[in-house]
Motif scaffolding. Structure first.
Motif, PDB file in Angstrom:
ATOM      1  N   ASP A 277       0.821  -1.220   0.000  1.00 15.74           N
ATOM      2  CA  ASP A 277       0.000   0.000   0.000  1.00 15.74           C
ATOM      3  C   ASP A 277       0.848   1.260   0.000  1.00 15.74           C
ATOM      4  N   GLY A 278       2.128   1.106  -0.266  1.00 15.09           N
ATOM      5  CA  GLY A 278       3.035   2.250  -0.255  1.00 15.09           C
ATOM      6  C   GLY A 278       3.687   2.492   1.091  1.00 15.09           C
ATOM      7  N   ILE A 279       3.207   1.778   2.117  1.00  7.69           N
ATOM      8  CA  ILE A 279       3.772   1.923   3.460  1.00  7.69           C
ATOM      9  C   ILE A 279       4.294   0.580   3.961  1.00  7.69           C
ATOM     10  N   TYR A 280       3.463  -0.444   3.861  1.00  8.77           N
ATOM     11  CA  TYR A 280       3.797  -1.757   4.397  1.00  8.77           C
ATOM     12  C   TYR A 280       4.017  -2.753   3.252  1.00  8.77           C
ATOM     13  N   HIS A 281       5.007  -3.640   3.447  1.00 10.14           N
ATOM     14  CA  HIS A 281       5.330  -4.649   2.442  1.00 10.14           C
ATOM     15  C   HIS A 281       5.544  -5.989   3.140  1.00 10.14           C
ATOM     16  N   ASN A 282       4.477  -6.517   3.680  1.00  9.95           N
ATOM     17  CA  ASN A 282       4.554  -7.773   4.418  1.00  9.95           C
ATOM     18  C   ASN A 282       4.493  -8.958   3.457  1.00  9.95           C
ATOM     19  N   SER A 283       5.529  -9.755   3.448  1.00 14.55           N
ATOM     20  CA  SER A 283       5.593 -10.912   2.558  1.00 14.55           C
ATOM     21  C   SER A 283       4.871 -12.098   3.189  1.00 14.55           C
ATOM     22  N   LEU A 284       4.586 -13.085   2.358  1.00 11.18           N
ATOM     23  CA  LEU A 284       3.964 -14.311   2.839  1.00 11.18           C
ATOM     24  C   LEU A 284       4.832 -14.963   3.914  1.00 11.18           C
ATOM     25  N   ALA A 285       6.140 -15.014   3.698  1.00  6.97           N
ATOM     26  CA  ALA A 285       7.040 -15.639   4.671  1.00  6.97           C
ATOM     27  C   ALA A 285       6.984 -14.911   6.015  1.00  6.97           C
ATOM     28  N   GLN A 286       6.982 -13.576   5.995  1.00  8.37           N
ATOM     29  CA  GLN A 286       6.901 -12.805   7.240  1.00  8.37           C
ATOM     30  C   GLN A 286       5.597 -13.075   7.979  1.00  8.37           C
ATOM     31  N   ILE A 287       4.512 -13.145   7.232  1.00  9.82           N
ATOM     32  CA  ILE A 287       3.200 -13.344   7.848  1.00  9.82           C
ATOM     33  C   ILE A 287       3.094 -14.748   8.439  1.00  9.82           C
ATOM     34  N   ARG A 288       3.584 -15.744   7.712  1.00  7.02           N
ATOM     35  CA  ARG A 288       3.569 -17.110   8.241  1.00  7.02           C
ATOM     36  C   ARG A 288       4.311 -17.186   9.574  1.00  7.02           C
ATOM     37  N   GLU A 289       5.484 -16.575   9.624  1.00  3.87           N
ATOM     38  CA  GLU A 289       6.287 -16.607  10.846  1.00  3.87           C
ATOM     39  C   GLU A 289       5.575 -15.876  11.983  1.00  3.87           C
ATOM     40  N   ALA A 290       4.978 -14.717  11.673  1.00  2.00           N
ATOM     41  CA  ALA A 290       4.294 -13.936  12.704  1.00  2.00           C
ATOM     42  C   ALA A 290       3.059 -14.667  13.233  1.00  2.00           C
ATOM     43  N   VAL A 291       2.354 -15.356  12.359  1.00  2.00           N
ATOM     44  CA  VAL A 291       1.183 -16.141  12.784  1.00  2.00           C
ATOM     45  C   VAL A 291       1.611 -17.255  13.732  1.00  2.00           C
ATOM     46  N   GLU A 292       2.667 -17.959  13.374  1.00  2.00           N
ATOM     47  CA  GLU A 292       3.158 -19.053  14.213  1.00  2.00           C
ATOM     48  C   GLU A 292       3.556 -18.540  15.602  1.00  2.00           C
ATOM     49  N   GLN A 293       4.235 -17.405  15.641  1.00  4.26           N
ATOM     50  CA  GLN A 293       4.684 -16.859  16.917  1.00  4.26           C
ATOM     51  C   GLN A 293       3.510 -16.422  17.785  1.00  4.26           C
ATOM     52  N   LEU A 294       2.544 -15.705  17.191  1.00  2.00           N
ATOM     53  CA  LEU A 294       1.402 -15.234  17.970  1.00  2.00           C
ATOM     54  C   LEU A 294       0.521 -16.405  18.401  1.00  2.00           C
ATOM     55  N   GLN A 295       0.372 -17.406  17.549  1.00  2.00           N
ATOM     56  CA  GLN A 295      -0.432 -18.567  17.929  1.00  2.00           C
ATOM     57  C   GLN A 295       0.158 -19.261  19.147  1.00  2.00           C
ATOM     58  N   GLN A 296       1.457 -19.342  19.209  1.00  2.00           N
ATOM     59  CA  GLN A 296       2.118 -19.940  20.372  1.00  2.00           C
ATOM     60  C   GLN A 296       1.844 -19.128  21.631  1.00  2.00           C
ATOM     61  N   VAL A 297       1.869 -17.805  21.490  1.00  2.00           N
ATOM     62  CA  VAL A 297       1.585 -16.944  22.641  1.00  2.00           C
ATOM     63  C   VAL A 297       0.149 -17.140  23.115  1.00  2.00           C
ATOM     64  N   LEU A 298      -0.791 -17.167  22.183  1.00  2.00           N
ATOM     65  CA  LEU A 298      -2.194 -17.344  22.552  1.00  2.00           C
ATOM     66  C   LEU A 298      -2.413 -18.690  23.239  1.00  2.00           C
ATOM     67  N   SER A 299      -1.759 -19.716  22.739  1.00  2.00           N
ATOM     68  CA  SER A 299      -1.879 -21.040  23.364  1.00  2.00           C
ATOM     69  C   SER A 299      -1.343 -21.019  24.784  1.00  2.00           C
ATOM     70  N   SER A 300      -0.228 -20.319  24.985  1.00  2.00           N
ATOM     71  CA  SER A 300       0.365 -20.248  26.325  1.00  2.00           C
ATOM     72  C   SER A 300      -0.502 -19.444  27.293  1.00  2.00           C
ATOM     73  N   ARG A 301      -1.338 -18.535  26.746  1.00  2.00           N
ATOM     74  CA  ARG A 301      -2.231 -17.726  27.585  1.00  2.00           C
ATOM     75  C   ARG A 301      -3.622 -18.364  27.725  1.00  2.00           C
ATOM     76  N   GLY A 302      -3.827 -19.493  27.110  1.00  2.00           N
ATOM     77  CA  GLY A 302      -5.102 -20.180  27.232  1.00  2.00           C
ATOM     78  C   GLY A 302      -6.225 -19.549  26.438  1.00  2.00           C
ATOM     79  N   ILE A 303      -5.887 -18.908  25.320  1.00  2.00           N
ATOM     80  CA  ILE A 303      -6.906 -18.290  24.461  1.00  2.00           C
ATOM     81  C   ILE A 303      -7.079 -19.173  23.227  1.00  2.00           C
ATOM     82  N   PRO A 304      -8.207 -19.881  23.121  1.00  2.00           N
ATOM     83  CA  PRO A 304      -8.385 -20.865  22.043  1.00  2.00           C
ATOM     84  C   PRO A 304      -8.868 -20.257  20.732  1.00  2.00           C
TER      85      PRO A 304
END
Length: 254
Positions: free
Chosen positions: A45-72
């Protein structure tokens, strides 16, 4: 409920500013009844350039955090991709993310005031490649509010569109609420999403907007919004009814 449009990944765009805010957003979503969320950070969009690889990694990291906090809450890869000439090529080379990483749906962000000349051709090319464009929040795009026949034409070709929950509930203003209701009634939108950005405002909530849908539509038509979200999650076709015909001189919005 399934939320197909959210900005919950921390630090990737103008959404969640920290992991703690992302956790708070996820908790809000779960308490509202959302079980699955497609993450859709802005890209190209002229500001952000998030690649598929970056998003996959970020999803995996946040999912782990949510699991550790008990948020299903289950997260799924995606992106809100601003329209650009190389979009199809960037999808084919796995630079950009399709929804749920399935190469079936792409969440397409259009400029608010003027469409690029290649818009029609790009939408047609995506459809030919087997990718369904989901037009993000058309009720907030002035060009489509003034010319909804453009949206109707894309839908006739096979595209679908997503209305924002806060637009329907009136949190984005009376004018936007009126337009979004008109789009719902005239079958120009087929999916409901939060477009959540933060924990305290533009929250990850859908239940109040679904209540509005049940007031505007028949029970069967309102249920289609749930069914279509499931279809996107599974990479299956959405069920779309033909848009209402426009009046001879002017559309219904104003």
């Amino acid at each position: 409920m399934i939320d197909i449009h959210s900005h919950i990944l921390p630090g990737l765009d103008d959404g969640a500013r920290s992991v703690e805010e992302a956790v708070a957003m996820a908790r809000n979503a779960w308490l509202d009844g959302i079980t699955d969320m497609i993450v859709t950070p802005h890209t190209h969009d002229g500001i952000y350039h998030n690649s598929l690889a970056q998003i996959r990694e970020a999803v995996e990291q946040l999912q782990q955090v949510l699991s550790s906090r008990g948020i299903p809450l289950t997260l799924h890869v995606g992106a809100e991709i601003h329209i650009h000439l190389e979009l199809v090529e960037n999808l084919q080379t796995a630079l950009l993310a399709t929804l749920c990483d399935q190469y079936k749906y792409v969440l397409l962000e259009l400029p608010s005031y003027q469409l690029p000349r290649f818009t029609d051709k790009l939408i047609e090319e995506l459809l030919k490649k087997g990718v369904t464009p989901i037009i993000a929040h058309p009720e907030r795009l002035e060009v489509l509010c003034n010319q909804p026949q453009l949206l109707a034409r894309w839908i006739a070709k096979g595209a679908v569109a997503q209305v924002t929950a806060d637009s329907l509930t009136g949190k984005m203003g009376k004018s936007t609420k009126r337009v979004s209701e008109a789009m719902v009634k005239n079958r120009l939108v087929h999916l409901l999403a939060s477009d959540a950005h933060h924990a305290t405002h533009r929250r990850a909530e859908l239940s109040a907007a679904f209540s509005v849908l049940t007031e505007l539509l028949s029970k069967e038509e309102a249920a289609l919004f749930h069914e279509n979200a499931k279809a996107v999650l599974r990479g299956l076709p959405c069920r779309v009814k033909e848009p209402a015909q426009a009046p001879a001189r002017k559309w219904w919005f104003w």
